[in-house]
Design a protein around this motif. Structure first.
Motif, mmCIF file in Angstrom:
data_model
loop_
_atom_site.group_PDB
_atom_site.id
_atom_site.type_symbol
_atom_site.label_atom_id
_atom_site.label_comp_id
_atom_site.label_asym_id
_atom_site.label_seq_id
_atom_site.Cartn_x
_atom_site.Cartn_y
_atom_site.Cartn_z
ATOM 1 N N ALA A 298 36.968 43.028 35.961
ATOM 2 C CA ALA A 298 36.378 42.098 34.993
ATOM 3 C C ALA A 298 36.053 42.783 33.678
ATOM 4 N N LEU A 299 35.615 44.036 33.741
ATOM 5 C CA LEU A 299 35.152 44.736 32.542
ATOM 6 C C LEU A 299 36.189 45.668 31.931
ATOM 7 N N GLU B 211 38.078 37.598 38.695
ATOM 8 C CA GLU B 211 37.243 36.396 38.742
ATOM 9 C C GLU B 211 35.992 36.640 39.582
ATOM 10 N N ARG C 91 33.652 38.678 37.452
ATOM 11 C CA ARG C 91 32.983 37.905 36.394
ATOM 12 C C ARG C 91 31.848 37.064 36.961
ATOM 13 N N ARG C 92 32.062 36.475 38.128
ATOM 14 C CA ARG C 92 31.004 35.665 38.737
ATOM 15 C C ARG C 92 29.802 36.523 39.111
ATOM 16 N N ASP D 140 27.840 37.643 35.997
ATOM 17 C CA ASP D 140 27.028 36.559 35.459
ATOM 18 C C ASP D 140 25.679 36.487 36.166
#
Length: 242
Positions: A164-165, A211, A214-215, A218
């Motif tokens: 994600a990063l 994905e 990212r979840r 968050d």
């Protein structure tokens, strides 16, 4: 940032974030700086959310268990504590009212806790600290593979966050799953992680996705940002909650 920009930032919101990482192996598919990269990446998102000043990440931690692996740089645990305390004293001198530590390396947790406790009695500035809040629950909700006895290392969790990063640093074609046998004396002796895994992986990174990362990010950003705001309110009110 220039000195003027830092002064402006502290004037707007006198909170600083210090990311804490490590330099150690993370299997064949991830770079040695995973813990530092993840701490810095998460801290950057929290800084954007809160307006806090983001300090440069500390790239070394307590990595004794990997000390024989090429590339490892390990600080003694009390040195990690000393670095945290020196950073806290430094930022307090120019108006920072709260220091938040965001850690990406589990072995640094003890140093964070004891540094914060000592600073409670030494410095008129609270220190709060975070390591992936509600980690077990977040992994249960967002990861498909089981952890190795509750530990995270080069697994689905860390690999998803890296995808994600920093996807450019992940080589998924080299990812392998490994769940080493846990010796009876592990955790009660000097048997270390570096002696147990052939690949350096503890878990199943092959199931990682951006994905999922990212979840989970968050969730962490919201939780840590709320903690920083609460910590700042307590600091403003003269209370310090450890």
């Amino acid at each position: 940032m220039t000195r003027d920009k830092v002064e402006e930032a502290v004037g707007r919101f006198p909170v600083a974030i210090l990311p804490l990482g490590a330099t150690e192996q993370h299997g064949p598919h991830l770079p040695l700086g995973v813990d530092t990269l993840l701490a810095e990446g998460l801290a950057r998102l929290v800084a954007r959310e809160t307006g806090a000043l983001l300090l440069p990440a500390v790239p070394f931690g307590y990595s004794w268990v990997w000390r024989e692996i090429p590339g490892t740089v390990s600080l003694q645990q009390h040195h990690v504590e000393a670095v945290i305390k020196d950073a806290a004293y430094s930022v307090s001198r120019y108006g920072v009212k709260l220091l938040a530590l965001i850690n990406g390396h589990e072995a640094n947790n003890a140093s964070m806790k004891y540094a914060a406790r000592e600073l409670q009695d030494e410095l008129d500035m609270p220190v709060i600290y975070f390591f992936y809040p509600e980690l077990a629950q977040v992994m249960e909700e967002h990861c498909d593979s089981r952890s190795w006895h509750g530990m995270i290392h080069a697994c689905e969790f860390e690999t998803s966050l890296m995808l994600a990063l920093y996807p450019e640093h992940v080589r998924m074609e080299r990812a392998v799953a490994e769940y080493p046998e846990k010796p009876a004396l592990y955790g009660n002796s000097t048997l270390s992680l570096g002696e147990l895994s052939e690949s350096g992986v503890y878990g199943d990174p092959t199931r990682a996705t951006a994905e999922k990362g990212r979840r989970m990010l968050d969730v962490f950003v919201k939780s840590i940002s709320a903690g920083i705001r609460e910590g700042f309110e307590l600091a403003q009110g003269g209370g310090q909650d450890r």
